[in-house]
Design a protein around this motif. Structure first.
Motif, short mmCIF file in Angstrom:
data_model
loop_
_atom_site.label_atom_id
_atom_site.label_comp_id
_atom_site.label_asym_id
_atom_site.label_seq_id
_atom_site.Cartn_x
_atom_site.Cartn_y
_atom_site.Cartn_z
N ARG A 65 5.07 -7.41 7.65
CA ARG A 65 4.73 -6.06 7.17
C ARG A 65 5.58 -5.02 7.87
O ARG A 65 5.85 -5.14 9.06
N ILE A 66 5.98 -4.00 7.11
CA ILE A 66 6.79 -2.91 7.64
C ILE A 66 6.20 -1.60 7.15
O ILE A 66 5.99 -1.41 5.94
N ARG A 67 5.95 -0.70 8.07
CA ARG A 67 5.39 0.61 7.72
C ARG A 67 6.46 1.51 7.10
O ARG A 67 7.64 1.42 7.44
N LYS A 68 6.04 2.37 6.22
CA LYS A 68 6.94 3.32 5.58
C LYS A 68 7.60 4.19 6.66
O LYS A 68 6.92 4.70 7.56
N ARG A 91 9.62 3.13 8.99
CA ARG A 91 10.00 2.35 10.18
C ARG A 91 11.15 1.40 9.87
O ARG A 91 11.16 0.74 8.84
N ASN A 151 1.67 3.05 2.28
CA ASN A 151 2.39 3.20 3.55
C ASN A 151 2.92 1.89 4.12
O ASN A 151 3.33 1.86 5.28
N GLU A 152 2.91 0.82 3.32
CA GLU A 152 3.33 -0.46 3.91
C GLU A 152 4.01 -1.38 2.90
O GLU A 152 3.57 -1.52 1.76
N THR A 196 0.87 -1.17 0.00
CA THR A 196 0.00 0.00 0.00
C THR A 196 0.91 1.22 0.00
O THR A 196 2.14 1.07 0.09
N GLY A 208 11.86 0.34 5.99
CA GLY A 208 10.94 1.45 5.82
C GLY A 208 11.66 2.77 5.62
O GLY A 208 11.20 3.65 4.90
N SER A 225 11.31 5.22 2.42
CA SER A 225 10.85 6.61 2.54
C SER A 225 11.91 7.62 2.11
O SER A 225 11.59 8.67 1.55
#
Length: 158
Positions: free
Chosen positions: A77-80, A82, A62-63, A60, A86, A90
């Motif tokens: 899963r890793i958030r943008k 982080r 952000n992920e 997505t 991540g 970013s």
């Protein structure tokens, strides 16, 4: 043929130089992204015996989601923004981390991981994921890894 991967000896640079044309050969004629990512991770793991090597793919805006990899079970899963993966996504740049314990916000998928390099994966100028390589030794990655792993990823950007 994939089973004919020739694991070379020598300096790190010589090993990459030997491996690059072999990876190119694995990718030639194959358009399936997952198959190509899987073969790249296997070739890198076989040549360098990295602790963990694999891809996280943009799922997505952000992920990232776990893609093909070799090594122990990983974070799914890793958030943008982080962790190292991540962050590389970013910041749209390669991150080399000599000691993951000193990286602010590091995500410890395995306590055995000690150093890491993460490179953005591009397709037609857009980031579609990252290549994540971990070592169970400190200070394992440098500009040589960045140079040659970038060349590996360029083979996918067509």
């Amino acid at each position: 043929m994939a089973e004919d991967l020739e694991v070379s000896k020598g300096s790190k640079e010589e090993q990459y130089q030997s491996l690059l044309p072999q990876i190119e050969g694995l990718l030639t004629g194959e358009n399936n992204q997952i198959a190509n990512l899987a073969n790249i991770t296997a070739a890198l793991k076989e040549q360098f015996n990295f602790f963990w090597v694999g891809f996280y793919l943009v799922d997505t805006e952000n992920e990232l989601v776990l893609g093909p990899f070799q090594g122990p079970i990983a974070c799914t899963r890793i958030r943008k923004g982080r962790g190292v993966c991540g962050g590389a996504w970013s910041q749209e740049k390669t991150l080399i981390v000599p000691d993951v314990e000193k990286f602010p916000g590091h995500i410890a998928c395995s306590s055995l991981s000690k150093s890491e390099i993460v490179l953005p994966l591009y397709k037609q100028g857009k980031i579609i994921g990252v290549l994540d390589v971990d070592s169970n030794q400190l200070n394992s990655f440098d500009e040589i890894d960045e140079k040659y792993l970038s060349q590996v990823l360029k083979l996918l950007d067509n």
